[in-house]
Design an enzyme around this catalytic site. Structure first.
Site, PDB file in Angstrom:
ATOM      1  N   GLU A 124       0.820  -1.204   0.000  1.00  6.31           N
ATOM      2  CA  GLU A 124       0.000   0.000   0.000  1.00  6.31           C
ATOM      3  C   GLU A 124       0.856   1.258   0.000  1.00  6.31           C
ATOM      4  O   GLU A 124       1.936   1.285   0.588  1.00  6.31           O
ATOM      5  CB  GLU A 124      -0.891   0.031   1.240  1.00  6.31           C
ATOM      6  CG  GLU A 124      -1.865  -1.120   1.324  1.00  6.31           C
ATOM      7  CD  GLU A 124      -2.635  -1.107   2.645  1.00  6.31           C
ATOM      8  OE1 GLU A 124      -2.250  -0.319   3.540  1.00  6.31           O
ATOM      9  OE2 GLU A 124      -3.584  -1.874   2.776  1.00  6.31           O
ATOM     10  N   CYS A 139       3.074   8.169   2.132  1.00  9.58           N
ATOM     11  CA  CYS A 139       3.423   7.124   3.093  1.00  9.58           C
ATOM     12  C   CYS A 139       3.789   5.867   2.312  1.00  9.58           C
ATOM     13  O   CYS A 139       2.978   5.331   1.555  1.00  9.58           O
ATOM     14  CB  CYS A 139       2.237   6.859   4.024  1.00  9.58           C
ATOM     15  SG  CYS A 139       2.595   5.712   5.366  1.00  9.58           S
ATOM     16  N   CYS A 146       4.657  -7.534   7.843  1.00 11.40           N
ATOM     17  CA  CYS A 146       5.593  -7.118   8.885  1.00 11.40           C
ATOM     18  C   CYS A 146       5.770  -8.256   9.874  1.00 11.40           C
ATOM     19  O   CYS A 146       4.814  -8.976  10.187  1.00 11.40           O
ATOM     20  CB  CYS A 146       5.076  -5.875   9.603  1.00 11.40           C
ATOM     21  SG  CYS A 146       6.250  -5.191  10.809  1.00 11.40           S
ATOM     22  N   CYS A 150       3.224  -5.973  16.286  1.00 13.14           N
ATOM     23  CA  CYS A 150       2.689  -5.042  17.281  1.00 13.14           C
ATOM     24  C   CYS A 150       1.203  -5.308  17.442  1.00 13.14           C
ATOM     25  O   CYS A 150       0.476  -5.465  16.455  1.00 13.14           O
ATOM     26  CB  CYS A 150       2.946  -3.601  16.849  1.00 13.14           C
ATOM     27  SG  CYS A 150       4.705  -3.194  16.738  1.00 13.14           S
ATOM     28  N   CYS A 153      -1.569  -3.302  15.453  1.00 17.33           N
ATOM     29  CA  CYS A 153      -1.263  -2.992  14.052  1.00 17.33           C
ATOM     30  C   CYS A 153      -1.932  -3.984  13.104  1.00 17.33           C
ATOM     31  O   CYS A 153      -1.719  -5.199  13.210  1.00 17.33           O
ATOM     32  CB  CYS A 153       0.240  -2.992  13.835  1.00 17.33           C
ATOM     33  SG  CYS A 153       0.726  -2.664  12.128  1.00 17.33           S
ATOM     34  N   CYS A 375      -2.969   2.044   7.309  1.00 15.82           N
ATOM     35  CA  CYS A 375      -2.011   1.053   6.814  1.00 15.82           C
ATOM     36  C   CYS A 375      -2.510  -0.373   7.007  1.00 15.82           C
ATOM     37  O   CYS A 375      -2.904  -0.771   8.095  1.00 15.82           O
ATOM     38  CB  CYS A 375      -0.687   1.238   7.535  1.00 15.82           C
ATOM     39  SG  CYS A 375       0.571   0.069   7.023  1.00 15.82           S
TER      40      CYS A 375
END
Length: 401
Positions: A124, A139, A146, A150, A153, A375
């Site tokens: 993205e 961004c 990832c 987290c 997230c 995100c």
């Protein structure tokens, strides 16, 4: 809201032509050399490329301007290159960016792209206008998914697949700039700021992120100020030190908690590099910068988790020796997160507590909600990657001295 769903036009694979299905069976096609993708090449790499094909290295600057400032992928249109050189380039090279799978424009002007990279994965990119369009912040993602997991997230819940190449990282800037329009002068840039805050942990893809950021800064590339290119990290301490040895872009720290017990829960990498180690790395980074600089502290406010007065007071004490500003980010809910967004009043109270302690604290405005611009949200819908992949925290980097 204006939403455009692009026809599925994936990035062409290396060496592939429009008629490759017919030509692939011929011996000549099988023996055809792979063309070099010039999109992610640094100035030094581009100069070496031109020398390798028997040309002067000053051609590198000309070509970089066509690629990154004009957004061109057509050698034939590069009129300040000789016709024989253009023909040679068409035979041995290409300019290949990501394929656009989705492009949407929000009612507030935010634009979002879902891009397909070389292996068919999706990433993205989001462009956020501000100051009546004078400021346009892009961004950019650094990884497919990832590995840091987290707890608040959305991207982390999709698992990790791989690092993006330098071409795939800078390709996001290239796609956005082509969509907005070529840069005609330095005062009217389609992209004025870049933040490495998209999908992934940039410092776990150091060897591709740094060359891409150098292209963003290069006068023959995007010509951005180092203050207008920001890298956001969850706290990979050895790589913060390494980054400071390479360049001095702006640094943002995804902190989200002011004590180790809570941060261990929210940001698991804190179990390896605790808050004290992280802040010490920030001080070392600032010491290497040739000018006065501040660290941006990113703090996601989660209802009843880290949004109380005691948390603000802890944060104020923790940061008192660090030149910094605080960016408060109200949590953006996603399915099965287990967390809630704080009320606007509670967010304002938290901001006021920091003001009273002497901090410059801003609240990030939620943008592009009608196009899932947060995100990781839209990619999760377009292509379900929720099965957890093996963790990818690179031991050679994390265990660096």
């Amino acid at each position: 809201m204006t939403t455009t769903v692009a026809q599925h036009t994936p990035a062409p694979r290396p060496g592939a032509d429009a008629d490759s299905s017919d030509a692939a069976s011929t011996p000549a096609a099988k023996a055809a050399p792979e063309r070099h993708n010039l999109l992610g090449m640094s100035r030094e790499q581009m100069e070496a490329f031109f020398l390798s094909i028997g040309e002067k290295k000053f051609r590198a600057a000309q070509l970089m301007k066509w690629i990154h400032q004009e957004g061109s992928d057509d050698f034939a249109a590069m009129t300040n290159l000789s016709k024989p050189l253009r023909e040679k380039l068409a035979q041995v090279a290409e300019i290949r960016g990501p394929g656009v799978i989705y492009e949407g424009t929000s009612s507030d002007g935010t634009r979002k792209w879902v891009l397909e990279v070389e292996d068919g994965s999706y990433v993205e990119t989001v462009l956020i206008p501000a100051e009546n369009g004078k400021r346009r912040t892009l961004c950019v993602s650094s990884q497919v998914g990832c590995s840091l997991d987290c707890s608040f997230c959305s991207t982390g819940k999709q698992g990790f697949q791989r690092n993006l190449t330098a071409a795939e990282i800078i390709g996001q800037v290239w796609v956005a700039q082509r969509s907005v329009g070529p840069r005609r002068d330095t005062a009217n840039r389609p992209v004025t700021n870049v933040v490495m805050m998209g999908m992934g942990e940039p410092l776990l893809n150091f060897d591709n992120v740094v060359p891409a950021m150098k292209l963003m800064l290069d006068d023959n590339g995007y010509g951005l100020s180092k203050r207008r290119v920001t890298l956001s990290t969850s706290g990979v301490v050895p790589m913060i030190d390494k980054l400071g040895d390479e360049m001095d872009v702006s640094l943002a720290i995804s902190l989200h908690a002011a004590n180790d017990e809570l941060r261990n829960e929210l940001v698991p990498i804190n179990r390896k590099y605790n808050i004290r180690a992280l802040l010490d790395a920030c001080h070392r980074y600032l010491a290497k910068c040739p000018d006065n600089r501040q660290i941006t502290i990113e703090y996601t406010l989660i209802k009843d988790v880290n949004d109380q007065q005691e948390h603000a007071e802890q944060l104020a004490v923790l940061l008192k020796e660090l030149p910094c500003k605080v960016n408060l980010i109200p949590f953006n809910p996603f399915p099965n997160s287990g967390y809630e967004k704080p009320s606007r009043n509670q967010t304002m109270r938290f901001q006021q507590w920091l003001y009273d302690a002497g901090y410059n604290a801003t609240v990030r405005t939620t943008r592009g909600e009608d196009i899932d611009a947060a995100c990781g949200q839209l990619v999760g819908r377009v292509k379900d990657r929720t099965k957890r992949s093996a963790r990818h925290i690179q031991s050679v980097q994390l265990d660096a001295d």
